[in-house]
Each structure stands twice: as structure tokens, then as C-alpha cells.
Motif scaffolding. Structure first.
Motif, PDB file in Angstrom:
ATOM      1  N   CYS A   1       0.815  -1.202   0.000  1.00 22.98           N
ATOM      2  CA  CYS A   1       0.000   0.000   0.000  1.00 22.98           C
ATOM      3  C   CYS A   1       0.857   1.265   0.000  1.00 22.98           C
ATOM      4  O   CYS A   1       0.354   2.373   0.135  1.00 22.98           O
ATOM      5  N   GLY A   2       2.174   1.066  -0.108  1.00 21.08           N
ATOM      6  CA  GLY A   2       3.085   2.206  -0.189  1.00 21.08           C
ATOM      7  C   GLY A   2       3.282   2.938   1.125  1.00 21.08           C
ATOM      8  O   GLY A   2       3.689   4.096   1.149  1.00 21.08           O
ATOM      9  N   GLN A   3       2.981   2.260   2.255  1.00 17.32           N
ATOM     10  CA  GLN A   3       3.141   2.914   3.560  1.00 17.32           C
ATOM     11  C   GLN A   3       4.509   2.610   4.165  1.00 17.32           C
ATOM     12  O   GLN A   3       5.160   1.635   3.783  1.00 17.32           O
ATOM     13  N   GLU A   4       4.895   3.428   5.129  1.00 20.42           N
ATOM     14  CA  GLU A   4       6.178   3.228   5.805  1.00 20.42           C
ATOM     15  C   GLU A   4       6.021   2.190   6.923  1.00 20.42           C
ATOM     16  O   GLU A   4       5.035   2.245   7.662  1.00 20.42           O
ATOM     17  N   PRO A   5       6.993   1.264   7.067  1.00 18.18           N
ATOM     18  CA  PRO A   5       6.891   0.323   8.190  1.00 18.18           C
ATOM     19  C   PRO A   5       7.133   1.057   9.509  1.00 18.18           C
ATOM     20  O   PRO A   5       7.984   1.934   9.590  1.00 18.18           O
ATOM     21  N   THR A   6       6.381   0.716  10.505  1.00 19.57           N
ATOM     22  CA  THR A   6       6.578   1.289  11.833  1.00 19.57           C
ATOM     23  C   THR A   6       6.053   0.283  12.849  1.00 19.57           C
ATOM     24  O   THR A   6       5.608  -0.794  12.475  1.00 19.57           O
ATOM     25  N   GLY A   7       6.118   0.621  14.138  1.00 16.19           N
ATOM     26  CA  GLY A   7       5.626  -0.318  15.137  1.00 16.19           C
ATOM     27  C   GLY A   7       4.681   0.380  16.093  1.00 16.19           C
ATOM     28  O   GLY A   7       4.485   1.598  16.005  1.00 16.19           O
ATOM     29  N   GLY A   8       4.107  -0.376  17.026  1.00 18.68           N
ATOM     30  CA  GLY A   8       3.297   0.205  18.098  1.00 18.68           C
ATOM     31  C   GLY A   8       2.053   0.926  17.606  1.00 18.68           C
ATOM     32  O   GLY A   8       1.486   0.583  16.577  1.00 18.68           O
ATOM     33  N   PRO A   9       1.649   1.970  18.355  1.00 18.57           N
ATOM     34  CA  PRO A   9       0.408   2.667  18.028  1.00 18.57           C
ATOM     35  C   PRO A   9       0.410   3.236  16.608  1.00 18.57           C
ATOM     36  O   PRO A   9      -0.606   3.225  15.925  1.00 18.57           O
TER      37      PRO A   9
END
Ligand code: PFF
Length: 453
Positions: free
Chosen positions: A278-286
Motif C-alpha cells: 500500500c506504499g506505507q512506511e513500516p513502523t511499530g506500536g500505536p
């Protein structure tokens, strides 16, 4: 059963489901995939598997041995094994205190998750523009009433299971929820993997990149291994006290470890390929769960609402079986001759909800965000304390007790079910792990973690 209330799990399968339920939680779904990708994918996995097997699982077995041998809560279990050193009860107490704090943070996040489940189901999330998810989350999480209501509902569900008892409550619910969780996760994995561009997510997760595996990454791997297996805090001493006497502790621990690991990997497969597609940045948590994933679900069109509801249901169920284990540890400790299971569960719930709501009020722009503890808002303080500091300290003390204070013969006797199970050379290897490798690794990680603060 040897426990003070005479309660226990009815079978090995029930025990595995309950303990795996404790292990599989928010940690697997919103933390593991992200740190795995961040610290080098396959390279991180190698280190993680090492810690899980040689420290996490060793602690799990140790807690089961202590729990089943004594049939007591963590605070009474240590002095029962070593009556001449009653001060060891403080290790049990420190673990229970950590459980209490973890439960408070867990309730806040579980409340958010339940709210997102509700908003997916009713279509609210589907009506939000992609660029507004950040504001939506911040406004919701900083408000007073709505998060508190969801915290209360989630805690009520948790307490109802506890009041139901060990076999009829915890075991029955875990046996029902864990398979549902696996099915929901499998559905999410298939959807994620069949999206165009999914392979970028897989390489983020699994492609080994040793240059990203920093010292910080190694610390994160150990912290995650302990948190994910719910070890160090005494919860598994409590579940150990409910283990059937003829249960094979080695086998049960291996199953729990494999389930926990497999679900963390599946969670990564369910989430990151979709995020990348979906072209989003990987991140974690909330950031991942409440801001990025809703965008991903909305991009799926009409079916997005179904997947969003499925995902938040999955996360809520995973959180529920973990919260159950935390509240059970506190309830078992409080209950005695005068105060039964129901009274203890109610009192504990009333105390912990205060802390959870105060933590919730301190989040973001909440009404208590200006009040700081050690220079940070209460939520951040609790998150830091329970995420990085207390679990390794409690784990180190537990393994030290096990390897250096408890008698080797007693350990082997309990592991082998009084000689019925042949454990051969494994006992030599295991004893080496509990005496040397696990405490040394924990000590190194703890010291470097404190120095690195
Ligand atoms: N293992 C749970 C998770 O991965 O989310 C969290 C947890 C539960 C930690 C119970 C500690 C505990 F005693």
C-alpha cells in the motif's frame, strides 16, 4: 492438584493453550514484526531464536518447575523452596508488582484496540480520510471518557474469565480463543500475501541484513524474547502451579515457545506485505496499528472493513488471553482463606483500573499529560519501566534463584516427573544454561541497557 485452592488445568492441551494465550499478545503483533525488520530481518531472527530457546524457554521451564513443585503463588513459592532464606519472597513480590504495572499499560492499549474493533464494525473507520487517521487516533486517545469506557469493558471481560476459575474460566476460554486467533491470522496472511507488491514486505521482514543488527538490536531481541514468552514476572509460576502432575514440562514448554514464535512470524506476514503493498512506511506500536493499518484497510475497498474488523478482533483476543494471565497472577496472590477468587479478582480489578485510567489520561494531550513521573508522562514512564527495565531484572533474579539457590536434584526430580521421564544428557545441558549462560546473558544485557539509557 497441589495448589492452595485445589484448582488446576485439566490436561496438557489446556495448559498449553492457556500459557500460549498468555504468551501470544500485543507483543507478537505490534512489536515483533517491526523490530524484526528494523534490526536486520533474518539476521535479527537468528539472534531472537537463540534468546527464545536458550533464555526464554529455559526461564519458562524454570518457572513451571517452581510453580508445580510448590503449588504456590510466586511470593510464597520461593520461601517454600528455600525456607531458611525467606527474603526470596521479595523476588516473587517484585514480579507481581511488575505484572500489576504491565496490566495497567496493557489495559490502556487493549481499550484502544477494542474501540478500533467497534469503529471498524460500525463503519466509522471506513469513513475517515487517509490523512486524518493520525488526528483521529490522537484525539481519541487523549480524550477522557471514551478510552476509559473501553478500558472498563475490557477489564470486565478479563475479570469474568478469572471469576470463572482456572479450568472453567481460563482454560476453557483459551481453548476456544487460541484456535480462532490462528484462523483469523491465517485469513489476514492470505489477504496480505496476495496483494500486489507484497514481496517488499517479506524482504523487509526476512532478508538478512547484518549491518542493521546493532547492539541495540541484540538488546531488543532479548527484551522481546522475555516479554513475548511472559517470563520473569512469575505469571508462569502461577500457571505452573496449575500444571497436571504428570505433564511433561519440557514438551509443554517447547509447544508454547513454538506457538508464540510461529504467531509472531505469521503476524509479520499478515501485516508488512500489506503495508508495503500500500506504499506505507513500516513502523511499530500505536503508529502501525492505529494509523498505518487503517489506511491499508481502506485501500482494500469494500472488503477492507471486513479485514479491519477481523484484525482488531484478532488483536483484542490476543490481548485478552494475556491480560487474563496477568490478572490471574494478582488474583491468586491476593486470594486466601478469607478472600476467595471472586473477591480478590474484584479488588484487584478496582485497584488496577485506577492506574490504567490515570495512565490513559496522561497520554498525548490528555488531562494528566502535564503531570510527570521521572520527567515523563505516567503512560510513558510505565511503558518504559515495564518494557525495558523490570522484566529483565525479575528474570535475572528468578534464574539466579533457580540455578544457584534451588537444589539441582529437586529441579531434575520435578522435570523428570520423579524419574518417570528419561531426560538423559539434556539435564546436563539444561543445568549449564540455567547456571551460566542464561544469567550471564541477562546480566550483560541488563548492564548494557542501563548504561545505554
Ligand atoms: N506476552 C505478552 C505479549 O507478548 O503481549 C505480554 C505479557 C503477558 C507479558 C503476561 C508478561 C506477562 F506476564
Amino acid at each position: 492438584m497441589a495448589t492452595k485452592t485445589g484448582e488446576g488445568f485439566s490436561s496438557s492441551f489446556g495448559a498449553i493453550m492457556a500459557a500460549a494465550g498468555s504468551a501470544v499478545g500485543l507483543g507478537n503483533i505490534w512489536r515483533f514484526p517491526y523490530i524484526c525488520g528494523k534490526y536486520g530481518g533474518g539476521a535479527f531472527l537468528l539472534v531472537y531464536v537463540f534468546f527464545v530457546l536458550f533464555i526464554g524457554m529455559v526461564l519458562l521451564m524454570s518457572e513451571f518447575v517452581i510453580g508445580r513443585r510448590t503449588g504456590e503463588d510466586p511470593m510464597k513459592a520461593y520461601p517454600k523452596i528455600k525456607p531458611e532464606r525467606p527474603a526470596w519472597k521479595f523476588v516473587g513480590l517484585a514480579g507481581l508488582f511488575t505484572c500489576f504495572l504491565i496490566l495497567a499499560v496493557y489495559l490502556v492499549i487493549s481499550g484502544w484496540t477494542l474501540n478500533y474493533f467497534w469503529e471498524s464494525l460500525t463503519g466509522t473507520l471506513a469513513g475517515i480520510a487517509d490523512s486524518d487517521f493520525g488526528t483521529h487516533f490522537n484525539q481519541f486517545a487523549s480524550s477522557a471518557i471514551r478510552p476509559s469506557i473501553f478500558i472498563a469493558v475490557f477489564l470486565l471481560l478479563t475479570a469474568i474469565v478469572i471469576v470463572g476459575g482456572v479450568e472453567k474460566g481460563i482454560e476453557r476460554v483459551s481453548k476456544l480463543l487460541m484456535p480462532i486467533l490462528v484462523v483469523l491470522l491465517a485469513v489476514m496472511c492470505v489477504r496480505s500475501l496476495t496483494l500486489e507488491g507484497a514481496s517488499a514486505g517479506l524482504s523487509y521482514l526476512f532478508k538478512p541484513d547484518f549491518s542493521k543488527l546493532t547492539g541495540e538490536g541484540v538488546l531488543a531481541a532479548l527484551g522481546q524474547a522475555l516479554f513475548s514468552l511472559s517470563v520473569g514476572m512469575g505469571v508462569m509460576i502461577v500457571y505452573g502451579s496449575y500444571l497436571p502432575k504428570d505433564d511433561n514440562i519440557l514438551k509443554t514448554s517447547l509447544w508454547i515457545t513454538v506457538c508464540d514464535f510461529a504467531i509472531a512470524i505469521l503476524a509479520g506476514i499478515a501485516v508488512f506485505p500489506a503495508v508495503f503493498a500500500c506504499g506505507q512506511e513500516p513502523t511499530g506500536g500505536p503508529g502501525l496499528v492505529y494509523q498505518v493499518l487503517p489506511v491499508v484497510f481502506n485501500s482494500m475497498g469494500g472488503v477492507g472493513r471486513i479485514f479491519s474488523t477481523t484484525f482488531f478482533l484478532l488483536l483484542s483476543l490476543a490481548a485478552l488471553t494475556s491480560a487474563i494471565s496477568l490478572l490471574e497472577a494478582l488474583t491468586q496472590w491476593l486470594s486466601g482463606d478469607k478472600l476467595g477468587r471472586t473477591g480478590s479478582a474484584v479488588i484487584m480489578s478496582l485497584i488496577v483500573i485506577f492506574l490504567a485510567i490515570a495512565a490513559s489520561f496522561s497520554f498525548g494531550d490528555g488531562i494528566l499529560s502535564g503531570v510527570t513521573v521521572a520527567g515523563m508522562p505516567l503512560f510513558d514512564f510505565l511503558d518504559k519501566l515495564t518494557g525495558t527495565l523490570l522484566p529483565p531484572i525479575c528474570a535475572l533474579l528468578t534464574i539466579f534463584f533457580f540455578g544457584w539457590v534451588m537444589k539441582k536434584d529437586d529441579i531434575i526430580d520435578e522435570l523428570s516427573n520423579h524419574g518417570v521421564i528419561k531426560i538423559g544428557y539434556f539435564k546436563v545441558f539444561y543445568y549449564f544454561l540455567v547456571r551460566f549462560l542464561a544469567p550471564a546473558a541477562l546480566l550483560i544485557v541488563l548492564i548494557s541497557g542501563i548504561i545505554g539509557q
